[in-house]
Design a protein around this motif. Structure first.
Motif, short mmCIF file in Angstrom:
data_model
loop_
_atom_site.label_atom_id
_atom_site.label_comp_id
_atom_site.label_asym_id
_atom_site.label_seq_id
_atom_site.Cartn_x
_atom_site.Cartn_y
_atom_site.Cartn_z
N ILE A 26 1.05 -1.73 0.26
CA ILE A 26 0.25 -0.20 0.31
C ILE A 26 0.58 1.22 0.22
N LYS A 27 0.84 2.06 -0.43
CA LYS A 27 1.51 3.22 -0.78
C LYS A 27 0.53 3.99 -0.28
N ASP A 28 1.39 5.48 0.10
CA ASP A 28 0.91 7.09 0.50
C ASP A 28 0.06 7.13 -0.59
N PRO A 29 -1.16 7.71 -0.75
CA PRO A 29 -1.59 8.63 -1.79
C PRO A 29 -1.21 9.70 -2.27
N ASP A 30 -0.64 10.54 -1.94
CA ASP A 30 0.47 11.45 -2.40
C ASP A 30 1.46 10.98 -3.04
N GLN A 31 1.85 9.84 -3.17
CA GLN A 31 2.97 8.89 -3.79
C GLN A 31 1.96 8.55 -5.50
N THR A 33 0.58 7.42 -8.85
CA THR A 33 0.89 7.78 -10.40
C THR A 33 -0.64 8.76 -10.57
N THR A 34 -1.75 8.12 -10.75
CA THR A 34 -3.11 8.77 -10.35
C THR A 34 -4.24 9.57 -9.52
N GLY A 35 -3.46 9.95 -8.15
CA GLY A 35 -4.16 10.52 -7.03
C GLY A 35 -4.37 11.88 -7.43
N GLY A 36 -3.67 12.69 -9.35
CA GLY A 36 -4.69 13.78 -9.23
C GLY A 36 -6.16 13.63 -10.27
N GLU A 37 -6.06 12.25 -10.78
CA GLU A 37 -7.29 12.43 -11.20
C GLU A 37 -8.79 12.73 -10.65
N PRO A 38 -9.64 12.25 -11.46
CA PRO A 38 -10.81 12.98 -10.00
C PRO A 38 -11.22 11.66 -9.88
N MET A 39 -11.96 11.34 -8.59
CA MET A 39 -12.07 10.93 -7.60
C MET A 39 -13.21 9.74 -8.58
N THR A 40 -13.07 8.47 -8.04
CA THR A 40 -13.96 7.29 -8.58
C THR A 40 -15.45 7.33 -8.33
N GLY A 41 -16.16 6.62 -8.81
CA GLY A 41 -17.35 6.95 -8.87
C GLY A 41 -18.02 5.60 -7.28
N ALA A 42 -16.83 4.51 -7.71
CA ALA A 42 -17.21 4.10 -5.91
C ALA A 42 -16.38 5.01 -4.68
N GLN A 43 -15.48 5.52 -5.23
CA GLN A 43 -14.87 6.81 -4.26
C GLN A 43 -15.81 8.16 -3.33
N ALA A 44 -16.44 8.09 -3.98
CA ALA A 44 -17.71 9.95 -4.32
C ALA A 44 -18.96 8.69 -3.29
N SER A 45 -19.08 7.78 -3.88
CA SER A 45 -20.29 6.72 -2.85
C SER A 45 -19.40 6.43 -1.42
N TYR A 46 -19.12 5.74 -1.75
CA TYR A 46 -18.43 5.28 -0.43
C TYR A 46 -18.34 6.53 0.37
N LEU A 47 -17.34 7.93 -0.25
CA LEU A 47 -16.85 9.04 0.78
C LEU A 47 -18.45 10.19 1.21
N LYS A 48 -19.41 9.90 0.34
CA LYS A 48 -20.93 10.63 0.58
C LYS A 48 -21.23 9.83 1.66
N PHE A 60 -17.40 15.77 2.80
CA PHE A 60 -17.81 15.28 0.90
C PHE A 60 -17.65 16.47 -0.46
N GLU A 61 -17.08 16.62 -1.71
CA GLU A 61 -16.56 17.48 -1.71
C GLU A 61 -16.25 17.18 -3.43
N PRO A 62 -17.53 17.04 -4.09
CA PRO A 62 -17.44 15.62 -5.12
C PRO A 62 -16.38 16.25 -6.78
N ASP A 63 -15.78 17.52 -6.16
CA ASP A 63 -13.99 17.90 -7.13
C ASP A 63 -13.12 17.47 -6.70
N LEU A 64 -12.99 16.30 -5.51
CA LEU A 64 -11.93 15.79 -4.85
C LEU A 64 -11.43 14.87 -5.76
N ASP A 65 -9.40 14.90 -6.16
CA ASP A 65 -8.86 14.01 -7.18
C ASP A 65 -9.43 12.47 -5.45
N LYS A 66 -8.60 11.33 -6.87
CA LYS A 66 -8.49 10.14 -6.04
C LYS A 66 -7.00 10.23 -4.53
#
Length: 83
Positions: A26-31, A33-48, A60-66
């Motif tokens: 498991i890597k730190d999210p800051d490391q 390579t795709t961390g700057g992409e928009p969060m996935t639908g699964a992440q958005a649903s779980y975060l909400k 919950f903010e809809p414009d967060l990155d992964k």
């Protein structure tokens, strides 16, 4: 005729069990390579869901990155008692 490779050849090691292979750790999210992409639908649903359970709707903010979504999910999992 060439002999087919034995599917059960135990002379070759499984690369996923090599203790020197750190690619599956498991890597730190800051490391990521795709961390700057928009969060996935699964992440958005779980975060909400977690933000509602933790009674922190502003988390919950809809414009967060992964990467940021992952960090907030980890934080809210602890606050909501899902640790």
């Amino acid at each position: 005729m060439a002999k087919a490779a034995d599917k059960h050849d135990t002379t070759q090691e499984n690369p996923k069990t090599d203790p020197k292979d750190v690619s599956n750790q498991i890597k730190d999210p800051d490391q990521w390579t795709t961390g700057g992409e928009p969060m996935t639908g699964a992440q958005a649903s779980y975060l909400k869901t977690l933000s509602e359970e933790a009674k922190e709707p502003k988390a919950f903010e809809p414009d967060l990155d992964k990467a940021e979504a992952s960090k907030r999910i980890d934080d809210l999992r602890h606050k909501a008692g899902h640790a």
